[in-house]
Design a protein around this motif. Structure first.
Motif, short mmCIF file in Angstrom:
data_model
loop_
_atom_site.label_atom_id
_atom_site.label_comp_id
_atom_site.label_asym_id
_atom_site.label_seq_id
_atom_site.Cartn_x
_atom_site.Cartn_y
_atom_site.Cartn_z
N GLY A 245 0.83 -1.20 0.00
CA GLY A 245 0.00 0.00 0.00
C GLY A 245 0.85 1.24 0.00
O GLY A 245 2.02 1.22 0.40
N TYR A 246 0.28 2.34 -0.47
CA TYR A 246 1.00 3.61 -0.51
C TYR A 246 -0.02 4.74 -0.61
O TYR A 246 -0.97 4.66 -1.38
N ARG A 261 5.15 -2.23 4.85
CA ARG A 261 5.94 -2.34 6.09
C ARG A 261 7.43 -2.52 5.78
O ARG A 261 8.29 -2.11 6.56
N GLY A 262 7.74 -3.11 4.62
CA GLY A 262 9.14 -3.29 4.26
C GLY A 262 9.86 -2.00 3.91
O GLY A 262 11.09 -1.99 3.79
N GLU A 274 15.48 2.17 -1.34
CA GLU A 274 14.57 2.93 -2.21
C GLU A 274 13.20 3.09 -1.55
O GLU A 274 12.58 4.15 -1.63
N GLY A 275 12.74 2.03 -0.89
CA GLY A 275 11.44 2.09 -0.23
C GLY A 275 11.40 3.12 0.89
O GLY A 275 10.42 3.85 1.04
N LEU A 280 9.99 8.53 3.11
CA LEU A 280 10.37 9.86 3.62
C LEU A 280 9.88 10.96 2.69
O LEU A 280 9.46 12.03 3.14
N GLY A 281 9.90 10.71 1.37
CA GLY A 281 9.36 11.67 0.43
C GLY A 281 7.87 11.89 0.63
O GLY A 281 7.37 13.01 0.51
N LEU A 282 7.16 10.81 0.95
CA LEU A 282 5.73 10.92 1.24
C LEU A 282 5.50 11.75 2.49
O LEU A 282 4.63 12.64 2.51
N CYS A 283 6.26 11.48 3.54
CA CYS A 283 6.14 12.28 4.77
C CYS A 283 6.44 13.74 4.50
O CYS A 283 5.74 14.65 4.99
#
Length: 596
Positions: A245-246, A261-262, A274-275, A280-283
């Motif tokens: 999910g994202y 979660r990974g 990368e994940g 962090l980019g989303l935050c």
């Protein structure tokens, strides 16, 4: 006005039901109406949350039932009563996203737009909501995470009463219930909570807190370089960790996030995955919205009308510019490297360039049509629309580089954002809210920077001309080049849906597939007599040269089609940004841009 009182309890977690009550002490003498929003700010699509209300009953202050009539899809009319009026209703909550509500026996989450009925005529009344714990020993360890202020007697993270100045504030604070990991850090003196729900093995909360602190402090300093004053007294990052999910949704003092979660950091593993960089980019993106769209708003959102679509042509500014700054802040704060940042920008350039919709729809049009196009994409979307997120971020990059070049780095896009903040955002919740008028934007950019940006507004915002990014990057010692892998396979000009069958998900304009008469939904079964699957398509195509003619067998619905297809040249694999040697011209300008 007397307060509107709400209670919400996870009454049947196994059945995914919240029980909610709303009590109005002084209802309309002619009969009180109640309304549930049809959309949630930040997600521009009518979602019809009222469809999840299962039962609804009204009672007077003596406990007797009162007649209720539903007048449209999201509005209820209650017969006149003397004294207080209470509605009791159940909400089905099984939407594991950031937009609605979810409940089971492991966790609960809700946005106010999904569960709290508005009381027309009382929108400005203070609200009190009592959040109750579900019954049963298994819920003994459950807590509450929200940025809603606690009422007297309620402890932070505890069940009890919370308060809001009005309905708009009430629905702008999502709530997480259950057992969760919790960590607090301070950014320029303001407490920020990290809340992680879901099972995550080895979660490194210390690293996450350290990285988010750097991101938050960089953003606070961007808008308030002198005072370093945050626009909130407290902020909450709440994340639901799942297998796949994202997403994220901004609120005035918090954000609701969902991630794999990974993607979360693991204790003892230092490299930036990368994940984790994506998370962090989303935050960073949602935190930037604390200023840009939660306080600096388009006039169409000041205030919101939650009964219908709210149209604006400025989402390229509010979402696109936020998408530019989310990754820029990562490199400025030192969380990622310059090369990491260039890789992220190159990925965005590639995504925009692959869609011919960019040549047909402007970002202003994309913004306006978000309700019916961007949030309702179909198989023709790459050929018909452009994303105001991704192209909007490239437009922001173009503005930033242009302003810096014209002013010799004395001004930048940061100055535009600060002027927007000072004029529209800083006092948004303190007086009469004022939003940004569409007609004022170009003049405001000029006022903030003194730069001549007319061509960018004409071609980039109101036009469909490709942005001259390579030319704009060159004075900063950065090259931008498309790359195709040596020996790359020729292309069908179509995107294939994952799975055992080789099903076309989208067919690009002017492509080999389109010229041959293939369409989205067609299932390829053979090329030159050899069976095709989703797994072996690339290997089959790799045996041909561009321009080769092949015979394709495909099913459309239950009818077999046989077509002749001339293969296209390989697609551009990536767009690569590279920095010149540190001694080269433009290095200082590049540092000013990326280390501001």
């Amino acid at each position: 006005m007397k307060p509107i009182r709400y209670t919400i309890v996870p009454s049947q977690p196994a059945a995914h039901l919240f029980e909610v009550t709303v009590t109005v002490a002084d209802p309309d003498p002619a009969g009180q109406r109640f309304m549930l929003p049809v959309w949630i700010p930040g997600s521009y699509m009518v979602r019809e949350f009222a469809r999840n209300i299962v039962t609804l009953r009204a009672f007077n202050d003596a406990g007797r039932k009162v007649r209720v009539t539903k007048t449209d899809k999201h509005t209820w009319q209650v017969a006149p009563v003397k004294g207080a009026l209470t509605l009791r209703y159940e909400v089905y909550a099984w939407d594991l996203s950031v937009r609605a509500a979810h409940l089971d026996d492991t966790t609960g989450f809700f946005n106010g737009t999904s569960v709290f009925l508005a009381v027309p005529g009382h929108e400005d009344a203070p609200c009190v909501v009592e959040i109750q714990k579900p019954a049963g020993a298994q819920y003994r360890q459950w807590r509450v995470a929200t940025a809603l202020p606690e009422a007297r007697g309620t402890k932070r993270y505890g069940f009890g009463e919370y308060r809001a100045q009005n309905y708009d504030e009430l629905i702008d604070h999502p709530v997480t219930l259950g057992e969760f990991a919790l960590k607090t850090f301070k950014a320029h003196g303001v407490p920020h909570d990290i809340v992680i729900s879901g099972r995550v093995v080895g979660l490194d909360m210390e690293r996450l807190a350290a990285d988010l602190k750097r991101i938050c402090e960089a953003q606070i300093a961007l808008f308030e370089p002198k005072s370093k004053k945050a626009p909130v007294d407290r902020y909450v990052f709440m994340t639901q960790a799942v297998s796949d999910g994202y997403g994220g949704l901004e609120h005035r003092a918090s954000t609701a996030l969902i991630c794999n979660r990974g993607d979360l950091p693991v204790t003892g593993r230092e490299p930036m995955t990368e994940g984790y960089r994506t998370y962090l980019g989303l935050c960073s993106h949602e935190y930037f919205h604390t200023w840009n769209v939660k306080r600096i708003k388009p006039a169409a959102f000041a205030p919101y009308d939650l009964t219908r679509e709210n149209y604006t042509s400025l989402l390229w500014l509010f979402e696109g510019f936020t998408s530019y700054y989310d990754d820029l802040i990562l490199v400025r704060s030192g969380v990622i490297t310059q090369d990491d940042y260039f890789g992220l920008v190159g990925k965005v350039v590639g995504g925009v360039q692959r869609g011919s919709g960019r040549l047909k729809q402007t970002v202003a049009e994309s913004s306006f049509d978000a309700w019916v196009k961007y949030y309702r994409q179909d198989e023709n979307a790459p050929n018909a629309i452009v994303s105001y997120y991704t192209k909007g971020s490239l437009i922001a990059l173009a503005f930033d580089l242009t302003i810096r070049a014209q002013t010799r780095n004395r001004k930048s896009l940061d100055d535009v954002m600060r002027l927007l903040w000072q004029r529209y955002g800083r006092d948004f919740y303190r007086g009469k809210p004022v939003g940004v008028e569409e007609a004022d934007v170009e003049a405001l950019f000029a006022e903030a920077t003194g730069a001549n940006l007319a061509e960018l507004f004409t071609d980039g915002v109101r036009g469909t001309v490709d942005l001259p990014l390579a030319a704009l990057l060159a004075p900063f010692g950065v090259s931008l080049k498309p790359e195709t892998d040596v020996g790359a396979k020729p292309s069908l000009g179509a995107r294939v849906r994952g799975g055992a069958d080789c099903t076309l998900a989208a067919v690009h304009d002017g492509s080999a597939a389109q010229k041959a008469g293939l369409s989205a939904g067609d299932v390829l079964v053979a090329i030159d007599g050899l069976r095709v699957t989703g797994a072996n398509l690339d290997a089959l195509l790799a045996r041909y040269l561009p321009g080769a003619k092949v015979e394709v067998h495909a099913f459309r619905r239950d009818e077999l089609r046989v077509v002749q297809l001339k293969l296209d040249a390989p697609e551009v694999a990536r767009y690569v940004l590279s920095a010149a040697d540190s001694r080269a011209a433009g290095t200082r300008a590049r540092d000013r841009w990326l280390k501001a």
